[in-house]
Design a protein around this motif. Structure first.
Motif, PDB file in Angstrom:
ATOM      1  N   ILE B 237      47.901  24.629  48.008  1.00  0.00           N
ATOM      2  CA  ILE B 237      48.116  25.104  49.274  1.00  0.00           C
ATOM      3  C   ILE B 237      46.945  25.688  49.666  1.00  0.00           C
ATOM      4  O   ILE B 237      46.278  25.419  50.689  1.00  0.00           O
ATOM      5  N   LYS B 239      43.980  26.105  48.215  1.00  0.00           N
ATOM      6  CA  LYS B 239      42.531  25.478  48.282  1.00  0.00           C
ATOM      7  C   LYS B 239      42.616  24.253  49.474  1.00  0.00           C
ATOM      8  O   LYS B 239      41.277  24.073  50.053  1.00  0.00           O
ATOM      9  N   LEU B 240      43.620  23.743  49.775  1.00  0.00           N
ATOM     10  CA  LEU B 240      43.782  22.575  50.493  1.00  0.00           C
ATOM     11  C   LEU B 240      43.512  23.427  52.201  1.00  0.00           C
ATOM     12  O   LEU B 240      42.831  22.794  53.011  1.00  0.00           O
ATOM     13  N   TYR B 241      44.013  24.288  52.220  1.00  0.00           N
ATOM     14  CA  TYR B 241      43.817  25.148  53.588  1.00  0.00           C
ATOM     15  C   TYR B 241      42.214  25.421  53.753  1.00  0.00           C
ATOM     16  O   TYR B 241      41.904  25.016  54.834  1.00  0.00           O
ATOM     17  N   GLU B 242      41.795  25.767  52.673  1.00  0.00           N
ATOM     18  CA  GLU B 242      40.649  26.051  52.881  1.00  0.00           C
ATOM     19  C   GLU B 242      39.545  24.940  53.062  1.00  0.00           C
ATOM     20  O   GLU B 242      38.812  24.697  53.883  1.00  0.00           O
ATOM     21  N   GLY B 243      39.775  23.884  52.088  1.00  0.00           N
ATOM     22  CA  GLY B 243      39.159  22.577  52.292  1.00  0.00           C
ATOM     23  C   GLY B 243      39.222  21.895  53.431  1.00  0.00           C
ATOM     24  O   GLY B 243      38.317  21.367  54.151  1.00  0.00           O
TER      25      GLY B 243
END
Lengths: 338, 338
Positions: B237, B239-243
């Motif tokens: 969650i 890292k996907l938020y950041e990416g």
């Protein structure tokens, strides 16, 4: 001459049923002469809806299915009890080879459960994964599995990798698709038990192009074509993708409307931004296939409009023409005999 | 008069070390008279860096630590071997009560491993979670756990919920914070084994405001204040938020620059968009605390600039003043005796 391909469509499923579903079906038979569409749902309602359009009545037909399975019902129970629902009637047509494929914007749980219970798995497939396409900076990636069967085993994930690879190569036309497993670091020794167990198995597969781990941060950059994970993680990725995308676009819109100066600018940038957001939209590729079944079952978005329904039907044609199921069957059985 | 609070900062960790770390430390002692900052790192380098600034030398000191732990090193091994690294020296100061808290933008793995190995857990804490704040449409939520210890048990998740609740109530000032568990559906019977096991336990906790399951789609909407999950899912969650955030902002920028008309509009909308994106940025709240240790350890972003370092130090002050660790200790032990 090409064979006619028959796609049965759940006319009662989704937020915009039956209006947009009917429209999508009409659009398809108007545009393509090699497709026959069957709509399942309440005959009177559908007849009324169709009466607005001009189309080839030979290739767009209705099969009466008076019951509807809603999103609130327990899927397995609903499939067993509502024999006359638009979903069950359609799935039986696929099972009986009266249709090549089924498209629904209805209850994901019911479509998944029904696909497995009624259509059944290809011999050798341990678990059929739901595999949506997600938009990336330079195209789309296949996220496999986002289904309802959680707590997967490593052997399931290996099959997902193979089926996903076949799908991307043959339906999307991506040569030698890059396969990666979702992980919390790039190194082989990172991960939870499932990932650590699956990683070496994927590394040993000679028939896929396994490139290793992918961190979630890299997914939007299109760092892999086939993104393998178990369904709980896949579901989180898929839903966060939708939620965060919507939230950020809302933020941009709020920003554009926040000052007099920005409102003026908004008029100038809107057409360009609209085009840009279109490139970050996977609906033009259709819905998410439930792979590994004796027939094709496609789940399209609950809020699908006619165009997405149309694209989902077209996707079924490529799938059928490319003999994806035959390829999956051969691949999995070849590996079993190795 | 308030007591002086001492925060030790890893001056050699992160992409912008030591320059931005030094700047953040100076900013802090210039602004606040109740904080003492200790920088660990190579003395000569730090002395040179500090010579550019004017500050109270009593409250900003250097402790020499010539070794550096990089992101590429195996965390536990590095912590054991590099006794003179900026991270280990700093953690020993927290352990020996020479400092109240530690902030690092360096190797997440080393900070997590070192926090557990050197500072140690509060009695009763089974596993210390890393709990970053993530931006939402109307503020921030605490995502707990995003650490390195995967394959959690339900008892861990219950403790995460309690510690997260205490943190949000006392550090962020959110009264009766809403606690939810990440799930693939809203219903209690949904989920994987871990979630199904944890759900009833959370429901029975009388000291938290448990509101049930949260689907990942709802996270950006701020549907819960404390978002409980095991570390693998939390990591995905986060890292996907950041990416995805980075990818979408890049898309918007490309869109703005795509036509002559949009370029003109971009000049007008830029200031407003910049303000908007600022509201969707959690760095102003500081870094991610590693909760449940005998002292405070905060991991700030690897790319943190002076302002985020500054905010991370301030966060330590609130944490210490609010006696968070005392509250965690009391809460967990109270429950054990129940």
């Amino acid at each position: 001459m090409q064979d006619m391909i028959t796609v049965v469509v759940d006319a009662m499923g989704g937020d915009n049923a039956p209006g947009e579903i009917i429209k999508g079906a009409v659009l398809t038979v108007q545009e393509r002469k090699d497709i026959k569409v069957v709509l399942t749902g309440d005959e009177d309602t559908l007849r009324k809806g169709l009466s607005e359009y001009d189309y080839d009545k030979e290739r767009l037909q209705i099969v009466h299915a008076p019951e509807i399975i809603t999103n609130c019902e327990a899927p397995v129970m609903a499939i067993r009890r509502k024999k006359n629902s638009s979903i069950v009637v359609a799935l039986n047509m696929v099972k009986n080879k009266e249709a090549d494929a089924f498209v629904s914007a209805g209850s994901t749980g019911a479509v998944l459960a029904g696909g497995q219970l009624i259509v059944g798995r290809i011999g050798g497939v341990e678990r059929p994964p739901l595999a949506p396409l997600i938009p990336t900076m330079n195209g789309v990636s296949l996220l496999i599995d986002c289904g309802a069967n959680v707590d997967a085993r490593s052997s399931h994930l290996v099959q997902f990798a193979k089926m996903g690879s076949i799908y991307m190569e043959n339906v999307l036309g991506i040569k030698n698709p890059r396969v990666a497993i979702v992980n919390i670091g790039a190194e082989e020794e990172k991960g939870n038990l499932l990932v650590k167990e699956t990683f070496p198995l994927l590394k040993n597969c000679t028939d896929i192009n396994f490139i290793g781990s992918i961190e979630a941060r890299e997914i939007p950059n299109g760092a892999a074509d086939v993104i393998v994970c178990e369904a709980f993680v896949g579901n989180v990725i898929l839903k966060l993708y939708e939620g965060l995308g919507t939230a950020l676009i809302k933020k941009v819109k709020t920003g554009l409307m926040s000052t007099t100066r920005s409102k003026l600018g908004a008029l100038l940038v809107k057409p360009a931004l609209k085009e840009t957001f279109k490139t970050f939209d996977a609906t033009k590729y259709g819905g998410a296939p439930l792979l590994g079944l004796n027939g094709l079952v496609v789940k399209t978005h609950g809020n699908a409009k006619s165009n997405e329904v149309h694209n989902s039907i077209l996707q079924c044609v490529t799938f059928t023409e490319q003999n994806i199921n035959e390829k999956i069957r051969n691949n999995l059985n070849k590996n079993e005999n190795e």
